[in-house]
Motif scaffolding. Structure first.
Motif, PDB file in Angstrom:
ATOM      1  N   ALA A 120       0.838  -1.206   0.000  1.00  0.00           N
ATOM      2  CA  ALA A 120       0.000   0.000   0.000  1.00  0.00           C
ATOM      3  C   ALA A 120       0.873   1.257   0.000  1.00  0.00           C
ATOM      4  CB  ALA A 120      -0.934   0.000   1.206  1.00  0.00           C
ATOM      5  N   VAL A 121       1.900   1.270   0.827  1.00  0.00           N
ATOM      6  CA  VAL A 121       2.808   2.428   0.875  1.00  0.00           C
ATOM      7  C   VAL A 121       3.496   2.595  -0.471  1.00  0.00           C
ATOM      8  CG1 VAL A 121       4.935   3.329   1.917  1.00  0.00           C
ATOM      9  CG2 VAL A 121       3.177   2.305   3.377  1.00  0.00           C
ATOM     10  N   ARG A 122       3.995   1.491  -1.017  1.00  0.00           N
ATOM     11  CA  ARG A 122       4.673   1.510  -2.323  1.00  0.00           C
ATOM     12  C   ARG A 122       3.739   2.032  -3.409  1.00  0.00           C
ATOM     13  NH1 ARG A 122       5.752  -3.525  -2.324  1.00  0.00           N
ATOM     14  NH2 ARG A 122       7.672  -3.341  -1.128  1.00  0.00           N
ATOM     15  N   GLY A 123       2.519   1.532  -3.421  1.00  0.00           N
ATOM     16  CA  GLY A 123       1.543   1.958  -4.420  1.00  0.00           C
ATOM     17  C   GLY A 123       1.213   3.435  -4.312  1.00  0.00           C
ATOM     18  N   PHE A 124       1.041   3.912  -3.083  1.00  0.00           N
ATOM     19  CA  PHE A 124       0.737   5.326  -2.873  1.00  0.00           C
ATOM     20  C   PHE A 124       1.898   6.211  -3.337  1.00  0.00           C
ATOM     21  CE2 PHE A 124       1.155   9.089  -0.154  1.00  0.00           C
ATOM     22  CZ  PHE A 124       0.025   9.776  -0.549  1.00  0.00           C
ATOM     23  N   LEU A 125       3.112   5.887  -2.883  1.00  0.00           N
ATOM     24  CA  LEU A 125       4.271   6.714  -3.248  1.00  0.00           C
ATOM     25  C   LEU A 125       4.525   6.685  -4.752  1.00  0.00           C
ATOM     26  CD1 LEU A 125       6.701   5.935  -0.301  1.00  0.00           C
ATOM     27  CD2 LEU A 125       5.360   8.022  -0.687  1.00  0.00           C
ATOM     28  N   ASP A 126       4.399   5.529  -5.373  1.00  0.00           N
ATOM     29  CA  ASP A 126       4.607   5.445  -6.816  1.00  0.00           C
ATOM     30  C   ASP A 126       3.519   6.222  -7.558  1.00  0.00           C
ATOM     31  OD1 ASP A 126       6.191   4.482  -9.006  1.00  0.00           O
ATOM     32  OD2 ASP A 126       4.530   3.129  -9.489  1.00  0.00           O
ATOM     33  N   GLY A 127       2.290   6.159  -7.080  1.00  0.00           N
ATOM     34  CA  GLY A 127       1.199   6.919  -7.700  1.00  0.00           C
ATOM     35  C   GLY A 127       1.417   8.416  -7.595  1.00  0.00           C
ATOM     36  N   VAL A 128       1.873   8.888  -6.445  1.00  0.00           N
ATOM     37  CA  VAL A 128       2.149  10.318  -6.277  1.00  0.00           C
ATOM     38  C   VAL A 128       3.325  10.727  -7.169  1.00  0.00           C
ATOM     39  CG1 VAL A 128       2.919  12.100  -4.649  1.00  0.00           C
ATOM     40  CG2 VAL A 128       1.171  10.457  -3.960  1.00  0.00           C
ATOM     41  N   ARG A 129       4.357   9.890  -7.229  1.00  0.00           N
ATOM     42  CA  ARG A 129       5.510  10.179  -8.090  1.00  0.00           C
ATOM     43  C   ARG A 129       5.078  10.309  -9.538  1.00  0.00           C
ATOM     44  NH1 ARG A 129       8.122   7.735 -11.669  1.00  0.00           N
ATOM     45  NH2 ARG A 129       7.108   5.766 -11.255  1.00  0.00           N
ATOM     46  N   LYS A 130       4.254   9.380  -9.999  1.00  0.00           N
ATOM     47  CA  LYS A 130       3.774   9.432 -11.387  1.00  0.00           C
ATOM     48  C   LYS A 130       2.907  10.656 -11.625  1.00  0.00           C
ATOM     49  CE  LYS A 130       3.996   4.485 -12.255  1.00  0.00           C
ATOM     50  NZ  LYS A 130       3.247   3.236 -12.330  1.00  0.00           N
ATOM     51  N   ALA A 131       2.049  10.993 -10.665  1.00  0.00           N
ATOM     52  CA  ALA A 131       1.193  12.172 -10.808  1.00  0.00           C
ATOM     53  C   ALA A 131       2.041  13.439 -10.901  1.00  0.00           C
ATOM     54  CB  ALA A 131       0.211  12.266  -9.637  1.00  0.00           C
ATOM     55  N   ALA A 132       3.073  13.531 -10.068  1.00  0.00           N
ATOM     56  CA  ALA A 132       3.955  14.705 -10.104  1.00  0.00           C
ATOM     57  C   ALA A 132       4.692  14.774 -11.438  1.00  0.00           C
ATOM     58  CB  ALA A 132       4.946  14.662  -8.942  1.00  0.00           C
ATOM     59  N   ALA A 133       5.160  13.627 -11.936  1.00  0.00           N
ATOM     60  CA  ALA A 133       5.842  13.601 -13.228  1.00  0.00           C
ATOM     61  C   ALA A 133       4.897  14.020 -14.354  1.00  0.00           C
ATOM     62  CB  ALA A 133       6.418  12.208 -13.501  1.00  0.00           C
ATOM     63  N   ASP A 134       3.655  13.556 -14.288  1.00  0.00           N
ATOM     64  CA  ASP A 134       2.667  13.913 -15.312  1.00  0.00           C
ATOM     65  C   ASP A 134       2.363  15.410 -15.307  1.00  0.00           C
ATOM     66  OD1 ASP A 134       2.521  11.279 -16.112  1.00  0.00           O
ATOM     67  OD2 ASP A 134       0.616  10.874 -15.096  1.00  0.00           O
ATOM     68  N   GLN A 135       2.398  16.037 -14.129  1.00  0.00           N
ATOM     69  CA  GLN A 135       2.137  17.476 -14.033  1.00  0.00           C
ATOM     70  C   GLN A 135       3.208  18.279 -14.759  1.00  0.00           C
ATOM     71  OE1 GLN A 135      -0.610  19.120 -12.592  1.00  0.00           O
ATOM     72  NE2 GLN A 135      -1.356  17.028 -12.694  1.00  0.00           N
ATOM     73  N   GLY A 136       4.402  17.735 -14.863  1.00  0.00           N
ATOM     74  CA  GLY A 136       5.491  18.440 -15.530  1.00  0.00           C
ATOM     75  C   GLY A 136       5.547  18.240 -17.020  1.00  0.00           C
ATOM     76  N   ARG A 137       4.737  17.321 -17.532  1.00  0.00           N
ATOM     77  CA  ARG A 137       4.751  17.040 -18.973  1.00  0.00           C
ATOM     78  C   ARG A 137       3.802  17.959 -19.698  1.00  0.00           C
ATOM     79  NH1 ARG A 137       4.460  11.294 -17.271  1.00  0.00           N
ATOM     80  NH2 ARG A 137       6.606  10.622 -17.176  1.00  0.00           N
ATOM     81  N   PRO A 138       4.216  18.427 -20.889  1.00  0.00           N
ATOM     82  CA  PRO A 138       3.289  19.261 -21.673  1.00  0.00           C
ATOM     83  C   PRO A 138       2.080  18.442 -22.129  1.00  0.00           C
ATOM     84  CG  PRO A 138       5.367  18.908 -22.848  1.00  0.00           C
ATOM     85  CD  PRO A 138       5.483  18.230 -21.517  1.00  0.00           C
ATOM     86  N   THR A 139       0.947  19.092 -22.204  1.00  0.00           N
ATOM     87  CA  THR A 139      -0.270  18.423 -22.668  1.00  0.00           C
ATOM     88  C   THR A 139      -0.324  18.497 -24.181  1.00  0.00           C
ATOM     89  OG1 THR A 139      -1.566  20.439 -22.503  1.00  0.00           O
ATOM     90  CG2 THR A 139      -1.501  19.025 -20.556  1.00  0.00           C
ATOM     91  N   ALA A 140      -1.230  17.751 -24.776  1.00  0.00           N
ATOM     92  CA  ALA A 140      -1.391  17.736 -26.232  1.00  0.00           C
ATOM     93  C   ALA A 140      -1.794  19.119 -26.762  1.00  0.00           C
ATOM     94  CB  ALA A 140      -2.420  16.690 -26.654  1.00  0.00           C
ATOM     95  N   SER A 141      -2.464  19.898 -25.930  1.00  0.00           N
ATOM     96  CA  SER A 141      -2.927  21.224 -26.370  1.00  0.00           C
ATOM     97  C   SER A 141      -1.870  22.298 -26.144  1.00  0.00           C
ATOM     98  CB  SER A 141      -4.216  21.607 -25.632  1.00  0.00           C
ATOM     99  OG  SER A 141      -3.961  21.678 -24.243  1.00  0.00           O
TER     100      SER A 141
END
Length: 148
Positions: free
Chosen positions: A126-147
């Protein structure tokens, strides 16, 4: 929200701890992030070029060159020719930099490992899943969107 606020507080404290290490060793906080990226790549058996390092850190070519030059002057990294493709230059972390990091961050890592020993496999997942999910969400926030 309590857990999100705790995570933010952890991120702040880890950032401050990293900044103390940088300051004590005549480095910029970005230098520490670079060394972490290099050690992670080494642990994963991946080569690291200056271009790849710069991309991971969000630096342009000039900034990356200045970073690698600075770390090389401090004897924390070295540039080496790729044994498979002599045209490629790889950046490798020096063992002394690893030892310096272990000396400073080792006690904190040891405490974290001890804390984790109190969790069973389900809780660790559960801890691993939460931390990995937050890491991925933070990485996604830094990526440019299609628009844009």
């Amino acid at each position: 929200m309590e857990i999100v606020h705790l995570l933010r507080a952890v991120a702040v404290e880890l950032g401050l701890h990293s900044a103390r290490f940088a300051s004590l060793n005549g480095m910029h906080p970005t230098d520490v992030r670079a060394l972490i990226a290099l050690m992670d790549a080494s642990r994963a058996g991946q080569d690291m070029t200056a271009g790849r390092l710069g991309a991971l850190l969000g630096l342009n070519s000039a900034g990356t060159t200045a970073l690698v030059d600075r770390l090389e002057r401090l004897a924390h990294v070295r540039r080496v020719r790729d044994g498979r493709d002599r045209r490629r230059v790889l950046v490798e972390v020096d063992e002394r930099a690893v030892e310096l990091g272990q000396e400073f961050f080792g006690p904190l890592i040891g405490q974290a490992v001890e804390l984790l020993k109190g969790y069973d496999e389900r809780e660790l997942a559960a801890v691993r899943g939460f931390l990995d999910g937050v890491r991925k969400a933070a990485a996604d926030q830094g990526r440019p969107t299609a628009s844009g």
